[in-house]
Scaffold this motif. Structure first.
Motif, PDB file in Angstrom:
ATOM      1  N   ARG A  35      60.884  58.034  26.250  1.00  0.00           N
ATOM      2  CA  ARG A  35      61.312  59.243  26.967  1.00  0.00           C
ATOM      3  C   ARG A  35      60.995  60.496  26.159  1.00  0.00           C
ATOM      4  NH1 ARG A  35      64.401  58.419  31.760  1.00  0.00           N
ATOM      5  NH2 ARG A  35      63.485  56.469  32.532  1.00  0.00           N
ATOM      6  N   ALA A  36      61.203  60.420  24.841  1.00  0.00           N
ATOM      7  CA  ALA A  36      60.908  61.582  23.996  1.00  0.00           C
ATOM      8  C   ALA A  36      59.425  61.897  23.970  1.00  0.00           C
ATOM      9  CB  ALA A  36      61.419  61.338  22.574  1.00  0.00           C
ATOM     10  N   ALA A  42      64.457  66.332  24.867  1.00  0.00           N
ATOM     11  CA  ALA A  42      65.727  66.401  25.587  1.00  0.00           C
ATOM     12  C   ALA A  42      65.996  65.104  26.335  1.00  0.00           C
ATOM     13  CB  ALA A  42      65.728  67.582  26.561  1.00  0.00           C
ATOM     14  N   HIS A  43      64.945  64.503  26.878  1.00  0.00           N
ATOM     15  CA  HIS A  43      65.106  63.242  27.599  1.00  0.00           C
ATOM     16  C   HIS A  43      65.396  62.098  26.628  1.00  0.00           C
ATOM     17  CE1 HIS A  43      63.988  64.382  31.756  1.00  0.00           C
ATOM     18  NE2 HIS A  43      63.351  65.359  31.138  1.00  0.00           N
ATOM     19  N   GLY A  44      64.816  62.155  25.434  1.00  0.00           N
ATOM     20  CA  GLY A  44      65.131  61.151  24.427  1.00  0.00           C
ATOM     21  C   GLY A  44      66.591  61.229  24.014  1.00  0.00           C
ATOM     22  N   VAL A  45      67.100  62.452  23.863  1.00  0.00           N
ATOM     23  CA  VAL A  45      68.504  62.638  23.510  1.00  0.00           C
ATOM     24  C   VAL A  45      69.409  62.173  24.647  1.00  0.00           C
ATOM     25  CG1 VAL A  45      70.286  64.350  22.989  1.00  0.00           C
ATOM     26  CG2 VAL A  45      68.034  64.532  21.913  1.00  0.00           C
ATOM     27  N   LEU A 170      69.170  60.608  16.815  1.00  0.00           N
ATOM     28  CA  LEU A 170      68.562  61.934  16.867  1.00  0.00           C
ATOM     29  C   LEU A 170      67.319  62.000  15.977  1.00  0.00           C
ATOM     30  CD1 LEU A 170      71.714  64.248  16.784  1.00  0.00           C
ATOM     31  CD2 LEU A 170      70.180  63.837  18.723  1.00  0.00           C
ATOM     32  N   ALA A 171      67.420  61.381  14.801  1.00  0.00           N
ATOM     33  CA  ALA A 171      66.268  61.358  13.902  1.00  0.00           C
ATOM     34  C   ALA A 171      65.104  60.605  14.539  1.00  0.00           C
ATOM     35  CB  ALA A 171      66.662  60.713  12.577  1.00  0.00           C
ATOM     36  N   THR A 172      65.415  59.516  15.250  1.00  0.00           N
ATOM     37  CA  THR A 172      64.378  58.743  15.930  1.00  0.00           C
ATOM     38  C   THR A 172      63.687  59.582  16.991  1.00  0.00           C
ATOM     39  OG1 THR A 172      65.549  56.655  15.568  1.00  0.00           O
ATOM     40  CG2 THR A 172      63.929  56.704  17.340  1.00  0.00           C
ATOM     41  N   VAL A 173      64.487  60.318  17.785  1.00  0.00           N
ATOM     42  CA  VAL A 173      63.923  61.150  18.849  1.00  0.00           C
ATOM     43  C   VAL A 173      63.075  62.271  18.263  1.00  0.00           C
ATOM     44  CG1 VAL A 173      64.513  62.786  20.675  1.00  0.00           C
ATOM     45  CG2 VAL A 173      65.731  60.624  20.507  1.00  0.00           C
ATOM     46  N   LEU A 174      63.572  62.922  17.213  1.00  0.00           N
ATOM     47  CA  LEU A 174      62.841  64.034  16.613  1.00  0.00           C
ATOM     48  C   LEU A 174      61.530  63.574  15.987  1.00  0.00           C
ATOM     49  CD1 LEU A 174      65.792  66.006  14.953  1.00  0.00           C
ATOM     50  CD2 LEU A 174      64.548  66.574  17.047  1.00  0.00           C
ATOM     51  N   ALA A 175      61.524  62.338  15.495  1.00  0.00           N
ATOM     52  CA  ALA A 175      60.315  61.805  14.855  1.00  0.00           C
ATOM     53  C   ALA A 175      59.539  60.887  15.788  1.00  0.00           C
ATOM     54  CB  ALA A 175      60.695  61.058  13.579  1.00  0.00           C
ATOM     55  N   ALA A 176      59.771  60.998  17.088  1.00  0.00           N
ATOM     56  CA  ALA A 176      59.180  60.068  18.051  1.00  0.00           C
ATOM     57  C   ALA A 176      57.664  60.019  17.965  1.00  0.00           C
ATOM     58  CB  ALA A 176      59.616  60.445  19.471  1.00  0.00           C
TER      59      ALA A 176
END
Length: 215
Positions: A35-36, A42-45, A170-176
């Motif tokens: 999703r990210a 935002a979708h990843g979160v 959150l770290a996973t989404v930011l580093a997607a």
């Protein structure tokens, strides 16, 4: 200290287990990454928030169900602990043979809404039998079968799981983007991680079985 708060060694041990489980590749992580990458951070979160909500639901079900089990049938609780060890060994095998379940979904032609991404995260958690079985077998390992405050402690540990998982998610989404490129570009990175996860799962299972043998 309130009765529902576990001892510090239990809190720390569960924190270590939570971090290991939170970074273990699986359906939740795959959904958040896809999703990210495909729809935006935002979708990843949103997907992560849905998954965390599902964890709270599982915690409530386990807390009430296991508390009844503790009172009514202690031998079944022992069997549950053994089942947990066996399941952890199965997870270790899955991590080595099938790569831990990390598979990025393909981009969708129609972008979902944030509510739909949240619902997807909630659904993949609530409707995944592996997640249900994992919480039923893993969470009770940190509760004494004769503790009258077992229900409260299970809720405490469930909340601890969520609080520690959120920053990792959150770290996973930011580093997607970086993570997706790393997994696709370098096969040995994924393989090394999965073997590491397998070793940790096996260690937890051995600890549980050794404790049962001493009883």
């Amino acid at each position: 200290m309130p009765d529902f708060v576990p001892d510090l060694p239990v809190i720390l041990a569960f924190a270590v287990a939570t971090v290991v489980l939170a970074v273990t590749p699986g359906p939740d992580m795959a959904l958040q990454l896809s999703r990210a990458i495909n729809c935006g951070r935002a979708h990843g979160v949103a997907a992560m928030c849905g998954a965390m909500t599902g964890i709270l639901v599982h915690t409530a079900l386990v807390a009430f169900g296991v508390s009844v089990l503790l009172i009514a049938a202690p031998p079944l609780f022992v069997a549950l602990k053994i089942a947990g060890a066996v399941y952890l060994l199965w997870l270790a095998w899955q991590a080595v043979v099938h790569g831990g379940g990390l598979r990025l979904a393909e981009a969708s032609r129609r972008a979902p809404t944030l509510r739909q991404s949240f619902a997807a995260g909630l659904g993949i958690n609530l409707l995944n039998p592996k997640v249900v079985l994992f919480f039923v077998t893993f969470l009770p390992q940190f509760v004494d079968a004769h503790d009258p405050a077992a229900t409260g402690k299970l809720f405490f540990l469930g909340a601890e799981f969520v609080l520690l998982s959120i920053p990792l998610g959150l770290a996973t989404v930011l580093a997607a983007g970086w993570l997706a490129a790393a997994f696709k570009r370098t096969r040995w990175v994924e393989r090394t991680l999965n073997w590491g996860f397998a070793a940790i799962f096996t260690a937890f299972a051995a600890t549980i079985l050794a404790a049962q043998a001493r009883q």
